[in-house]
Design a protein around this motif. Structure first.
Motif, short mmCIF file in Angstrom:
data_model
loop_
_atom_site.label_atom_id
_atom_site.label_comp_id
_atom_site.label_asym_id
_atom_site.label_seq_id
_atom_site.Cartn_x
_atom_site.Cartn_y
_atom_site.Cartn_z
N GLU A 31 -12.93 130.22 -22.24
CA GLU A 31 -11.89 131.43 -22.37
C GLU A 31 -11.71 131.64 -23.38
O GLU A 31 -12.43 130.68 -24.62
CB GLU A 31 -10.51 130.04 -21.64
CG GLU A 31 -10.65 129.20 -22.86
CD GLU A 31 -9.10 128.09 -21.78
OE1 GLU A 31 -8.67 128.77 -20.50
OE2 GLU A 31 -9.52 127.35 -22.84
N ASN A 32 -11.08 132.93 -24.16
CA ASN A 32 -11.39 133.32 -24.95
C ASN A 32 -12.43 133.31 -25.88
O ASN A 32 -11.86 133.11 -27.31
CB ASN A 32 -9.81 131.71 -26.00
CG ASN A 32 -8.67 131.75 -25.24
OD1 ASN A 32 -8.44 132.79 -24.66
ND2 ASN A 32 -8.13 130.67 -25.42
N VAL A 33 -13.51 134.24 -25.33
CA VAL A 33 -14.82 134.56 -26.01
C VAL A 33 -14.61 134.59 -27.32
O VAL A 33 -14.58 135.47 -28.41
CB VAL A 33 -15.69 134.58 -24.91
CG1 VAL A 33 -16.94 134.71 -25.58
CG2 VAL A 33 -15.98 133.21 -23.82
N ASP A 34 -14.23 135.74 -26.76
CA ASP A 34 -13.70 137.45 -27.94
C ASP A 34 -12.78 136.95 -28.81
O ASP A 34 -13.20 137.68 -30.30
CB ASP A 34 -13.67 138.65 -26.94
CG ASP A 34 -14.38 138.97 -26.14
OD1 ASP A 34 -15.65 138.87 -26.12
OD2 ASP A 34 -13.86 139.71 -25.31
N ALA A 35 -11.94 136.46 -28.38
CA ALA A 35 -11.11 135.89 -29.70
C ALA A 35 -11.16 134.77 -30.70
O ALA A 35 -11.57 135.36 -31.41
CB ALA A 35 -10.02 136.30 -29.13
N THR A 67 -14.38 125.15 -22.05
CA THR A 67 -13.55 125.30 -21.45
C THR A 67 -12.68 124.04 -20.92
O THR A 67 -13.05 123.32 -19.69
CB THR A 67 -13.20 126.50 -19.94
OG1 THR A 67 -13.35 127.92 -20.50
CG2 THR A 67 -11.50 126.41 -19.58
N GLU A 68 -11.67 123.20 -21.11
CA GLU A 68 -11.28 122.13 -21.66
C GLU A 68 -10.30 121.70 -20.25
O GLU A 68 -10.59 120.27 -19.04
CB GLU A 68 -9.98 121.28 -22.20
CG GLU A 68 -10.88 121.33 -24.13
CD GLU A 68 -11.22 119.99 -23.98
OE1 GLU A 68 -11.33 118.82 -22.65
OE2 GLU A 68 -12.66 119.67 -24.53
N SER A 69 -9.78 122.81 -19.58
CA SER A 69 -9.32 122.47 -18.00
C SER A 69 -10.26 122.58 -16.71
O SER A 69 -10.15 121.37 -15.69
CB SER A 69 -9.26 124.05 -17.18
OG SER A 69 -9.24 125.07 -17.74
N TYR A 70 -11.79 122.70 -17.36
CA TYR A 70 -12.77 122.83 -16.67
C TYR A 70 -13.47 120.63 -16.59
O TYR A 70 -13.11 120.13 -15.40
CB TYR A 70 -13.91 123.53 -16.62
CG TYR A 70 -14.07 124.60 -16.51
CD1 TYR A 70 -12.97 125.62 -15.52
CD2 TYR A 70 -15.01 125.82 -17.09
CE1 TYR A 70 -12.57 126.77 -15.68
CE2 TYR A 70 -14.53 127.25 -16.87
CZ TYR A 70 -13.70 127.27 -15.87
OH TYR A 70 -13.72 128.82 -15.75
N ASN A 90 -22.72 125.54 -21.75
CA ASN A 90 -21.80 125.33 -21.48
C ASN A 90 -21.93 124.46 -19.74
O ASN A 90 -21.61 124.70 -18.90
CB ASN A 90 -22.02 126.90 -20.89
CG ASN A 90 -20.16 127.13 -20.50
OD1 ASN A 90 -18.89 126.25 -20.74
ND2 ASN A 90 -19.49 128.05 -19.62
N ALA A 91 -21.82 123.00 -20.11
CA ALA A 91 -21.64 122.16 -18.83
C ALA A 91 -21.24 120.71 -19.43
O ALA A 91 -20.65 120.67 -20.87
CB ALA A 91 -23.45 121.78 -18.38
#
Length: 538
Positions: A31-35, A67-70, A90-91
């Motif tokens: 999430e929020n990669v571009d920002a 992403t912490e929700s994951y 990303n794991a």
């Protein structure tokens, strides 16, 4: 008889259903990669941003946290324990029953699962972004018992030029660092504020005493200072200490903790990483790495090392101590292309019988270079100078030397510095399986670095300030395509002293009125700011 057999079979099936497995779970996105990339200070320290800009290393999706929700959803899944996570891959590293882990693939944000028991994998998991390869002031140390290991690779030459690791940041990853705050060998590092931080990734705490004193011993080879009896190879560098090893057992979760520590090192602006650890055989034989796994791309540790290389850090690791065992080859992460793997020699510069050898399964030279690891001088956890055997000690001797050399030209990219070190070694033209390219000479490496004219080479890519130290004028060299910029100068208290618009023609700033001391200069152009530390003389 048949009834008993059925009961036994059911019992075995039950055991299989509840046996614990380790696996990597890969996620679909972040999430929020571009920002985050647009405002990198939200995900990285300023030191990390500055190092990436200096070496022209892009800030990309790999720098964005998982992403912490994951992670929370995995933790809330029955039968699943999360032990580590990796933003670069990303794991997450999880443990659970075979069926519980397989069920994770039903989650919408999971792209695949990779079991550490390779026989359980039926297809390759989804992967994330892959990695790319292809003065006048002098210091006169009395090295004491460390004299031989220091002079063997000519680090004393660097120290005499006042290149002692100052302003370089080094991370150590090991099993434990007891008594760091009371050990006299580290008293200057502590008193000068050069111990920048600690973290135990196994216990999730700041205290890094860990299990055993291995980390304290290895750290002394680079950071130790007992003038008259012992001097490390980078006695004025700054250090982070990370515990990533759980000594009582061997499990591949340690590789995942190690990658987490690498990622934190990158976000903190670390330059050099020392790892006196290696992984090949595990308590559970199903997790043990075969020779074919050691191709520099397969293991968790090798993948992490390659990402770290892409991110601009220079990793140094021990080759391992299996040279006289049935499995003689360097373990992981020493198999990674993006890492400087160090073997061991004795005090006479001959191959140490225990040092793990090469080549890698795909034919690359490993170890890269050698340093003393048989009878190496160390400082124990109580501050006593003694000796120890292992590539665990040749690696930090080399890591400190790398930091001291890099201090002389910090703008040099990691891959270029690694190659210069290899080419300085005495067997570069004829490498061997036992000693790789041989014993490097850091005086020759320094001279080669100077002759390369790195400053001229990089002027086409970035701003440069010269001379430094300065006397009365600062000159700014513009990169290709840049025509104007804003120059600002601050003192160490953060007070603005100079602000001036400059161009590629009017590029000189008069600072003759400034007092002698240290200043911070910023050059801003095209919405990017580059910082420099300046020393004013007279």
């Amino acid at each position: 008889m048949k009834k008993n057999l059925i009961i036994i079979l059911l019992f075995l099936v039950s055991i299989g259903g509840y046996a614990q497995e380790d696996a990597l779970v890969f996620f679909t996105d972040k999430e929020n990669v571009d920002a985050s990339i647009a405002n990198p200070i939200t995900i990285l320290t300023q030191e990390a941003i500055d190092r990436k800009q200096l070496h022209n290393v892009p800030i990309d999706e790999r720098d964005v946290p998982v992403t912490e929700s994951y992670i929370t959803q995995l933790k809330n899944t029955a039968g699943i324990t999360v032990h580590a996570k990796s933003k670069w891959m990303n794991a997450a590293y999880v443990r659970g029953s075979l069926s519980n882990i397989q069920d994770l693939t039903n989650l919408t944000f999971v792209t695949g699962v990779e079991f550490l028991d390779k026989s359980l994998n039926f297809s390759a998991p989804a992967q994330t972004t892959t990695s790319k390869f292809e003065q006048e002031s002098r210091i006169d140390y009395n090295y004491g018992d460390a004299t031989n290991q220091t002079e063997m690779i000519a680090v004393d030459f660097l120290h005499e030029l006042d290149f002692t690791g100052e302003d370089m940041v080094v991370a150590f990853m090991d099993s434990g660092f007891p008594n760091i705050d009371t050990n006299p060998a580290f008293s200057e590092m502590i008193s000068e504020g050069r111990l920048l931080g600690t973290y135990d990734f196994a216990e999730r705490q700041i205290d890094v005493d860990g299990t055993g004193s291995h980390g304290s011993l290895t750290l002394s080879n680079a950071a130790g200072l007992l003038n008259g009896s012992f001097v490390g190879t980078a006695p004025e560098a700054s250090y982070y200490l990370f515990r990533t090893e759980f000594a009582p057992s061997e499990n591949p979760v340690e590789e995942a903790w190690w990658v987490e520590a690498l990622e934190r090192s990158d976000s903190l602006g670390v330059d050099v990483v020392n790892t006196s650890l290696g992984y090949q055989d595990y308590d559970d034989e199903d997790y043990t790495h075969s020779y074919s796994d050691l191709d520099g791309q397969t293991t968790i540790a090798a993948r992490g090392a390659n990402h770290a290389f892409d991110k601009g850090m220079l990793l140094v690791t021990s080759a391992g101590n299996d040279g006289d065992n049935s499995f003689v080859f360097a373990g992981t992460p020493g198999d990674a292309p993006g890492i400087l793997t160090i073997g061991a020699v004795d005090s006479q510069e001959d191959y140490a019988f225990f040092s793990s050898i090469g080549p890698t399964v795909d034919g690359r030279v490993k170890p890269d270079v050698m340093a003393q690891g048989l009878g190496a001088a160390v400082v124990d956890q109580n501050g006593n100078v003694t000796s120890a055997n292992g590539t665990s000690f040749s690696s930090p001797i080399m890591a400190g030397a790398v930091a001291s050399l890099w201090q002389s030209r910090p703008e040099t990219p990691n891959y270029q510095l690694m190659q210069i070190i290899r080419e300085s070694a005495h067997l570069f033209e004829n490498p061997t399986d036992q000693m790789g390219y041989g014993i490097p000479n850091f005086e020759a490496a320094y001279n080669a670095l100077t002759l390369l004219g790195v400053e001229e080479q990089l002027k086409a890519q970035q701003f440069a300030i010269y001379p430094n130290p300065i006397k009365d004028k600062i000159n700014v060299s513009f990169p290709q395509g840049a025509e104007e910029a804003v120059f600002t100068l601050y003192n160490v208290l953060g007070e603005l002293l100079v602000r001036k618009a400059i161009t590629n023609v009017k590029n000189t700033i008069n600072v003759s009125e400034l007092s002698t001391g240290v200043y911070i200069a910023n050059i801003r152009s095209n919405n990017q700011t580059t910082s420099y530390k300046l020393i004013k003389e007279y």
